[in-house]
Design a protein around this motif. Structure first.
Motif, mmCIF file in Angstrom:
data_model
loop_
_atom_site.group_PDB
_atom_site.id
_atom_site.type_symbol
_atom_site.label_atom_id
_atom_site.label_comp_id
_atom_site.label_asym_id
_atom_site.label_seq_id
_atom_site.Cartn_x
_atom_site.Cartn_y
_atom_site.Cartn_z
ATOM 1 N N TRP A 15 0.976 -0.839 0.281
ATOM 2 C CA TRP A 15 0.178 0.470 -0.015
ATOM 3 C C TRP A 15 0.900 1.544 -0.026
ATOM 4 O O TRP A 15 0.755 1.974 -0.801
ATOM 5 C CB TRP A 15 -0.947 -0.187 1.437
ATOM 6 N N TYR A 16 1.810 0.718 0.539
ATOM 7 C CA TYR A 16 2.829 2.323 1.027
ATOM 8 C C TYR A 16 3.614 2.683 -0.255
ATOM 9 O O TYR A 16 3.904 3.681 -0.983
ATOM 10 C CB TYR A 16 4.064 2.024 2.045
ATOM 11 N N PHE A 17 4.191 1.553 -1.119
ATOM 12 C CA PHE A 17 4.333 1.510 -2.900
ATOM 13 C C PHE A 17 3.481 2.042 -3.929
ATOM 14 O O PHE A 17 3.742 2.886 -4.191
ATOM 15 C CB PHE A 17 5.405 0.673 -3.138
ATOM 16 N N PHE A 18 2.450 1.784 -3.643
ATOM 17 C CA PHE A 18 0.929 1.943 -4.355
ATOM 18 C C PHE A 18 1.170 3.675 -4.011
ATOM 19 O O PHE A 18 0.893 4.638 -5.321
ATOM 20 C CB PHE A 18 0.323 1.629 -3.979
ATOM 21 N N LEU A 19 0.789 4.364 -2.460
ATOM 22 C CA LEU A 19 0.394 5.730 -2.890
ATOM 23 C C LEU A 19 2.022 6.306 -3.003
ATOM 24 O O LEU A 19 1.372 7.348 -3.522
ATOM 25 C CB LEU A 19 -0.206 5.826 -0.794
ATOM 26 N N ARG A 20 2.871 6.433 -3.022
ATOM 27 C CA ARG A 20 4.577 6.366 -3.524
ATOM 28 C C ARG A 20 4.351 6.881 -4.905
ATOM 29 O O ARG A 20 4.062 7.914 -5.692
ATOM 30 C CB ARG A 20 5.575 5.959 -3.477
ATOM 31 N N TYR A 21 4.113 5.318 -5.522
ATOM 32 C CA TYR A 21 3.893 5.044 -6.970
ATOM 33 C C TYR A 21 3.142 6.201 -7.895
ATOM 34 O O TYR A 21 3.568 6.939 -8.203
ATOM 35 C CB TYR A 21 3.606 4.130 -7.719
ATOM 36 N N ASN A 22 1.808 6.605 -7.494
ATOM 37 C CA ASN A 22 0.187 7.738 -8.073
ATOM 38 C C ASN A 22 0.267 8.934 -7.131
ATOM 39 O O ASN A 22 -0.262 9.394 -6.866
ATOM 40 C CB ASN A 22 -0.904 6.919 -7.213
ATOM 41 N N GLN A 23 1.698 8.954 -6.456
ATOM 42 C CA GLN A 23 1.703 9.735 -6.010
ATOM 43 C C GLN A 23 1.023 10.736 -4.957
ATOM 44 O O GLN A 23 0.291 11.982 -4.824
ATOM 45 C CB GLN A 23 2.244 11.429 -6.762
ATOM 46 N N ILE A 24 0.192 10.194 -4.296
ATOM 47 C CA ILE A 24 -0.592 10.299 -2.617
ATOM 48 C C ILE A 24 -0.311 10.062 -2.139
ATOM 49 O O ILE A 24 0.294 9.192 -1.391
ATOM 50 C CB ILE A 24 -1.557 9.099 -2.929
ATOM 51 N N PRO A 25 -0.586 11.343 -1.442
ATOM 52 C CA PRO A 25 -0.319 11.560 0.419
ATOM 53 C C PRO A 25 -0.208 11.039 1.419
ATOM 54 O O PRO A 25 -1.287 9.723 1.092
ATOM 55 C CB PRO A 25 -0.206 13.091 0.692
ATOM 56 N N ILE A 26 0.419 10.192 1.882
ATOM 57 C CA ILE A 26 0.146 9.100 2.994
ATOM 58 C C ILE A 26 -0.424 9.732 4.385
ATOM 59 O O ILE A 26 -1.247 8.644 4.424
ATOM 60 C CB ILE A 26 1.877 8.801 3.646
ATOM 61 N N LYS A 27 -0.490 11.066 4.476
ATOM 62 C CA LYS A 27 -2.144 11.107 5.085
ATOM 63 C C LYS A 27 -3.599 10.603 4.722
ATOM 64 O O LYS A 27 -4.619 10.395 5.437
ATOM 65 C CB LYS A 27 -2.170 12.461 5.491
ATOM 66 N N GLN A 28 -3.834 10.731 3.116
ATOM 67 C CA GLN A 28 -4.989 10.146 2.563
ATOM 68 C C GLN A 28 -5.107 8.789 2.872
ATOM 69 O O GLN A 28 -6.630 8.759 2.426
ATOM 70 C CB GLN A 28 -4.441 11.129 1.275
ATOM 71 N N GLY A 29 -3.745 7.488 2.312
ATOM 72 C CA GLY A 29 -4.008 6.469 2.796
ATOM 73 C C GLY A 29 -3.999 6.077 3.756
ATOM 74 O O GLY A 29 -4.300 4.749 4.423
ATOM 75 N N ALA A 30 -3.474 7.235 5.267
ATOM 76 C CA ALA A 30 -3.529 6.649 6.322
ATOM 77 C C ALA A 30 -4.815 5.246 6.326
ATOM 78 O O ALA A 30 -4.634 4.706 7.596
ATOM 79 C CB ALA A 30 -3.495 7.737 7.357
ATOM 80 N N ARG A 31 -6.068 5.957 6.733
ATOM 81 C CA ARG A 31 -7.188 5.071 7.149
ATOM 82 C C ARG A 31 -6.840 3.794 6.316
ATOM 83 O O ARG A 31 -6.959 2.633 7.584
ATOM 84 C CB ARG A 31 -8.653 5.663 6.216
ATOM 85 N N VAL A 32 -6.420 3.178 5.492
ATOM 86 C CA VAL A 32 -5.993 1.964 4.718
ATOM 87 C C VAL A 32 -4.995 1.495 5.608
ATOM 88 O O VAL A 32 -5.560 -0.313 5.864
ATOM 89 C CB VAL A 32 -5.806 1.951 3.331
ATOM 90 N N PHE A 33 -4.205 1.880 6.184
ATOM 91 C CA PHE A 33 -2.805 1.581 6.669
ATOM 92 C C PHE A 33 -3.517 0.953 7.647
ATOM 93 O O PHE A 33 -3.245 0.197 8.681
ATOM 94 C CB PHE A 33 -2.085 2.394 7.412
ATOM 95 N N TYR A 34 -4.954 1.715 8.515
ATOM 96 C CA TYR A 34 -5.272 1.212 10.137
ATOM 97 C C TYR A 34 -5.811 -0.121 9.939
ATOM 98 O O TYR A 34 -6.150 -1.252 10.759
ATOM 99 C CB TYR A 34 -6.223 2.433 10.315
ATOM 100 N N TRP A 35 -7.138 -0.183 8.629
ATOM 101 C CA TRP A 35 -7.318 -1.182 8.054
ATOM 102 C C TRP A 35 -6.519 -2.673 7.998
ATOM 103 O O TRP A 35 -6.608 -3.506 8.645
ATOM 104 C CB TRP A 35 -8.805 -1.094 7.256
ATOM 105 N N ILE A 36 -6.054 -2.439 7.407
ATOM 106 C CA ILE A 36 -4.592 -3.618 7.003
ATOM 107 C C ILE A 36 -3.828 -3.767 7.942
ATOM 108 O O ILE A 36 -3.832 -5.276 8.682
ATOM 109 C CB ILE A 36 -3.128 -3.036 6.455
#
Length: 55
Positions: A15-36
């Protein structure tokens, strides 16, 4: 058995590499980290319980 805590690591890294590859901020994808992490730890707890119960 002792490495079950590593279960959420691979999906979180993907998920981290997906966010970095698509240039999405980590803060925006943090909710999925909690689920994972939550689902990974839940699965690890369930598998640990099943190993304990069946042995």
């Amino acid at each position: 058995m002792t490495r079950l805590f590593l279960l959420p690591l691979l999906p979180a890294l993907l998920w981290y590499f997906f966010l970095r590859y698509n240039q999405i901020p980590i803060k925006q994808g943090a909710r999925v980290f909690y689920w994972i992490i939550g689902l990974g730890w839940g699965l690890a707890a369930f598998l640990s319980l099943m190993i304990y119960v069946t042995s």
